[in-house]
Scaffold this motif. Structure first.
Motif, PDB file in Angstrom:
ATOM      1  N   VAL A 127       4.743  11.995  -6.744  1.00 11.61           N
ATOM      2  CA  VAL A 127       5.020  11.526  -7.869  1.00 11.61           C
ATOM      3  C   VAL A 127       3.895  10.531  -8.079  1.00 11.61           C
ATOM      4  O   VAL A 127       2.519  10.780  -7.439  1.00 11.61           O
ATOM      5  N   ASN A 128       3.884   9.917  -9.112  1.00 13.76           N
ATOM      6  CA  ASN A 128       2.672   8.879  -9.724  1.00 13.76           C
ATOM      7  C   ASN A 128       2.231   7.793  -8.046  1.00 13.76           C
ATOM      8  O   ASN A 128       3.396   7.339  -7.665  1.00 13.76           O
ATOM      9  N   ALA A 129       0.790   7.613  -8.056  1.00  8.77           N
ATOM     10  CA  ALA A 129       0.841   6.912  -7.146  1.00  8.77           C
ATOM     11  C   ALA A 129      -0.152   6.101  -7.560  1.00  8.77           C
ATOM     12  O   ALA A 129      -1.462   6.383  -5.707  1.00  8.77           O
ATOM     13  N   GLY A 135       8.760   2.145  -4.879  1.00 11.20           N
ATOM     14  CA  GLY A 135       9.197   3.495  -6.098  1.00 11.20           C
ATOM     15  C   GLY A 135      10.145   4.319  -5.592  1.00 11.20           C
ATOM     16  O   GLY A 135      10.835   4.261  -4.434  1.00 11.20           O
ATOM     17  N   ARG A 136      11.128   5.334  -6.043  1.00 12.41           N
ATOM     18  CA  ARG A 136      12.261   6.128  -6.203  1.00 12.41           C
ATOM     19  C   ARG A 136      11.576   7.185  -4.967  1.00 12.41           C
ATOM     20  O   ARG A 136      10.015   7.499  -5.337  1.00 12.41           O
ATOM     21  N   THR A 137      12.775   7.469  -4.866  1.00 10.99           N
ATOM     22  CA  THR A 137      11.911   8.748  -3.554  1.00 10.99           C
ATOM     23  C   THR A 137      12.108  10.078  -4.010  1.00 10.99           C
ATOM     24  O   THR A 137      13.332  10.167  -5.017  1.00 10.99           O
ATOM     25  N   GLN A 195       8.051   9.144  -1.012  1.00 12.18           N
ATOM     26  CA  GLN A 195       8.037   8.152  -1.406  1.00 12.18           C
ATOM     27  C   GLN A 195       6.747   7.197  -1.761  1.00 12.18           C
ATOM     28  O   GLN A 195       6.478   7.047  -0.876  1.00 12.18           O
ATOM     29  N   PRO A 196       7.024   6.849  -3.056  1.00 10.53           N
ATOM     30  CA  PRO A 196       5.712   5.697  -3.249  1.00 10.53           C
ATOM     31  C   PRO A 196       5.570   4.663  -2.986  1.00 10.53           C
ATOM     32  O   PRO A 196       7.109   4.014  -2.970  1.00 10.53           O
ATOM     33  N   ARG A 252      -1.451   3.321  -4.491  1.00 10.95           N
ATOM     34  CA  ARG A 252       0.326   3.028  -3.656  1.00 10.95           C
ATOM     35  C   ARG A 252      -0.898   3.580  -2.633  1.00 10.95           C
ATOM     36  O   ARG A 252      -0.639   5.094  -2.536  1.00 10.95           O
TER      37      ARG A 252
END
Length: 121
Positions: A96-98, A78-80, A74-75, A101
């Protein structure tokens, strides 16, 4: 007969170049550099970081027997993203895009689990 005498030494010379079957190393499921590894009694949670993405997998300490495994990433804000199922070796990868973050990762095998808390901030 003459062709066999010439071809057999050539083929024998190629065998070391091709490598023995079954000796290849398993490639990592995630791209990027290893950022954090957290071990627990039944396996380990591995987190990888590239410039804009974070990837995670849960890997069994003793692969072979099918059992419930999961990995969650999870970021912050953001969504898990998660992968849960019955696996023999590994759950994931999840990505995930991070970019800039923090992320939180959790891995579980059977009833044992581990979490990183917020990392890569």
């Amino acid at each position: 007969m003459l062709v066999r005498l010439l071809v057999l030494p050539l083929l024998a010379g190629l065998v070391p170049l091709l490598g023995a079957p079954g000796t290849a190393q398993a490639a990592s499921a995630c791209t990027g550099r290893p950022a954090k590894t957290v071990g627990f009694s039944t396996g380990e949670l591995r987190v990888y970081k590239s410039r804009a993405h974070v990837c995670a997998v849960t890997v069994a300490k003793k692969p072979g027997k099918r059992r419930t495994m999961s990995v969650t990433l999870q970021p912050r804000g953001g969504r898990t993203v998660s992968d849960k199922g019955s696996y023999t070796k590994m759950a994931g990868p999840v990505t995930v895009n991070a970019l800039n973050r923090c992320v939180r990762a959790t891995g579980a095998i059977g009833r044992k689990s581990v979490s990183t808390g917020w990392i890569l901030c």
